[in-house]
Enzyme design. Structure first.
Site, mmCIF file in Angstrom:
data_model
loop_
_atom_site.group_PDB
_atom_site.id
_atom_site.type_symbol
_atom_site.label_atom_id
_atom_site.label_comp_id
_atom_site.label_asym_id
_atom_site.label_seq_id
_atom_site.Cartn_x
_atom_site.Cartn_y
_atom_site.Cartn_z
ATOM 1 N N GLN A 149 8.733 -6.715 -5.094
ATOM 2 C CA GLN A 149 7.381 -6.446 -5.594
ATOM 3 C C GLN A 149 6.435 -7.528 -5.104
ATOM 4 O O GLN A 149 6.845 -8.667 -4.945
ATOM 5 C CB GLN A 149 7.376 -6.407 -7.124
ATOM 6 C CG GLN A 149 8.123 -5.229 -7.704
ATOM 7 C CD GLN A 149 7.492 -3.904 -7.338
ATOM 8 O OE1 GLN A 149 6.260 -3.775 -7.318
ATOM 9 N NE2 GLN A 149 8.314 -2.918 -7.011
ATOM 10 N N GLY B 212 10.588 1.337 14.303
ATOM 11 C CA GLY B 212 11.604 2.215 13.734
ATOM 12 C C GLY B 212 10.976 3.200 12.765
ATOM 13 O O GLY B 212 9.754 3.391 12.725
ATOM 14 N N HIS C 25 9.815 -5.518 4.937
ATOM 15 C CA HIS C 25 10.835 -4.584 4.477
ATOM 16 C C HIS C 25 11.144 -4.799 3.002
ATOM 17 O O HIS C 25 11.192 -3.856 2.224
ATOM 18 C CB HIS C 25 12.112 -4.732 5.303
ATOM 19 C CG HIS C 25 13.139 -3.720 4.963
ATOM 20 N ND1 HIS C 25 14.039 -3.897 3.927
ATOM 21 C CD2 HIS C 25 13.405 -2.512 5.505
ATOM 22 C CE1 HIS C 25 14.806 -2.835 3.849
ATOM 23 N NE2 HIS C 25 14.447 -1.972 4.797
ATOM 24 N N HIS D 257 10.495 3.063 9.604
ATOM 25 C CA HIS D 257 9.530 2.514 8.644
ATOM 26 C C HIS D 257 8.115 2.501 9.223
ATOM 27 O O HIS D 257 7.150 2.770 8.510
ATOM 28 C CB HIS D 257 9.919 1.101 8.231
ATOM 29 C CG HIS D 257 11.125 1.029 7.363
ATOM 30 N ND1 HIS D 257 11.341 1.860 6.284
ATOM 31 C CD2 HIS D 257 12.200 0.205 7.410
ATOM 32 C CE1 HIS D 257 12.479 1.552 5.704
ATOM 33 N NE2 HIS D 257 13.034 0.552 6.372
#
Length: 123
Positions: free
Chosen positions: A46, A74, A10, A76
């Protein structure tokens, strides 16, 4: 064919939280030293997913197993990652991008949870 595993997390605004994905990639590299292991984040950190794919492309990787390091399917997993991969696939038609299933809940995790419970009770 040069292959890689790309872990996707995430991402967090806290750098130390993002280090968990780096650590997991390192653990996997020890278990499969012949496989290129990489990582990227969906947000807040990053490299993001496009940047991670670009780095693999520059290394000549031809096939990438994209592994979402999430516990459940979910938005994502169902939308965000597939959308990014579709865009990146257009930019990199020479690379095969395959989204692996979400980690999900696995019975092996029960032992880890119980170990953590025991550690907490001893603490």
């Amino acid at each position: 064919m040069k292959k890689a595993v790309l872990l996707v997390g995430h991402g967090s605004r806290r750098a130390e939280a993002n280090e968990a994905l780096v650590y997991l990639a390192d653990l996997l590299k020890k278990k499969r030293p012949e496989t290129e292991m990489s990582y990227g984040y969906l947000q807040f950190a990053q490299p993001d997913l496009p940047a991670a794919l670009e780095a693999l492309d520059k290394k000549g990787i031809e096939e990438v197993a994209v592994v979402p390091v999430f516990l459940y399917e979910g938005i994502h997993i169902r939308e965000d990652i597939p959308e990014v991969l579709a865009e990146e696939q257009k930019k990199r038609p020479h690379m095969r991008l395959v989204q692996a299933p979400v980690l999900g809940i696995d019975e092996r995790m029960a032992e880890i949870v119980l170990d953590r419970v025991d550690q907490g009770l001893r603490g």
